[in-house]
Design a protein around this motif. Structure first.
Motif, PDB file in Angstrom:
ATOM      1  N   VAL A   1     -58.989   7.304 -55.832  1.00 44.36           N
ATOM      2  CA  VAL A   1     -58.174   8.524 -55.857  1.00 44.36           C
ATOM      3  C   VAL A   1     -56.967   8.385 -54.935  1.00 44.36           C
ATOM      4  O   VAL A   1     -55.817   8.566 -55.354  1.00 44.36           O
ATOM      5  N   ASP A   2     -57.209   8.071 -53.661  1.00 43.34           N
ATOM      6  CA  ASP A   2     -56.156   8.152 -52.647  1.00 43.34           C
ATOM      7  C   ASP A   2     -55.291   6.911 -52.525  1.00 43.34           C
ATOM      8  O   ASP A   2     -54.116   7.024 -52.180  1.00 43.34           O
ATOM      9  N   PHE A   3     -55.850   5.747 -52.763  1.00 39.94           N
ATOM     10  CA  PHE A   3     -55.040   4.535 -52.631  1.00 39.94           C
ATOM     11  C   PHE A   3     -54.542   4.035 -53.982  1.00 39.94           C
ATOM     12  O   PHE A   3     -53.340   3.852 -54.178  1.00 39.94           O
TER      13      PHE A   3
ATOM     14  N   LEU B   1     -54.215   3.985 -47.218  1.00 36.81           N
ATOM     15  CA  LEU B   1     -55.500   3.512 -46.711  1.00 36.81           C
ATOM     16  C   LEU B   1     -56.099   4.518 -45.724  1.00 36.81           C
ATOM     17  O   LEU B   1     -57.294   4.803 -45.763  1.00 36.81           O
ATOM     18  N   ALA B   2     -55.266   5.058 -44.860  1.00 31.18           N
ATOM     19  CA  ALA B   2     -55.745   6.051 -43.891  1.00 31.18           C
ATOM     20  C   ALA B   2     -56.235   7.306 -44.607  1.00 31.18           C
ATOM     21  O   ALA B   2     -57.291   7.853 -44.261  1.00 31.18           O
TER      22      ALA B   2
ATOM     23  N   VAL C   1     -61.040   4.562 -45.660  1.00 30.31           N
ATOM     24  CA  VAL C   1     -61.848   3.345 -45.738  1.00 30.31           C
ATOM     25  C   VAL C   1     -61.488   2.476 -44.528  1.00 30.31           C
ATOM     26  O   VAL C   1     -60.412   2.604 -43.952  1.00 30.31           O
ATOM     27  N   ALA C   2     -62.411   1.596 -44.166  1.00 28.09           N
ATOM     28  CA  ALA C   2     -62.162   0.709 -43.043  1.00 28.09           C
ATOM     29  C   ALA C   2     -61.111  -0.326 -43.424  1.00 28.09           C
ATOM     30  O   ALA C   2     -61.180  -0.929 -44.514  1.00 28.09           O
ATOM     31  N   PHE C   3     -60.116  -0.519 -42.555  1.00 24.75           N
ATOM     32  CA  PHE C   3     -59.112  -1.545 -42.784  1.00 24.75           C
ATOM     33  C   PHE C   3     -58.526  -1.968 -41.440  1.00 24.75           C
ATOM     34  O   PHE C   3     -58.579  -1.234 -40.470  1.00 24.75           O
TER      35      PHE C   3
END
Length: 87
Positions: free
Chosen positions: A28-30, A75-76, A80-82
């Motif tokens: 959805v977000d990225f 990503l933020a 999710v972890a990045f």
């Protein structure tokens, strides 16, 4: 899918999608493609790993369309972890 490297211009970014819920939010977000979360070839972690080449290509294509700032913001937002990968 535990670890995927995506290259944003000259910076390598490591992302970690640790659950189907995170994948759905990432879609959805990225990726801005919520339908991918429910497609048979991406619906579960097991299937995404089996289709890693396709999954990685979808993610890499999305990164290729974004500049650094937009990619990091998405990503933020996806939560999710990045992290940046340093040599």
């Amino acid at each position: 899918m535990r670890m995927t490297l995506a290259f944003v211009y000259l910076n390598a970014i490591l992302i970690s999608i640790q659950s189907d819920r995170e994948w759905s939010q990432f879609c959805v977000d990225f990726l801005r493609a919520p339908e991918l979360a429910h497609q048979e070839s991406f619906a579960t972690n097991l299937v995404r790993v089996r289709n890693r080449a396709t999954t990685d290509a979808v993610v890499a294509d999305a990164f290729a369309e974004l500049d650094d700032d937009v990619a990091l913001a998405r990503l933020a937002t996806a939560d999710v972890a990045f992290a940046s990968v340093n040599d």
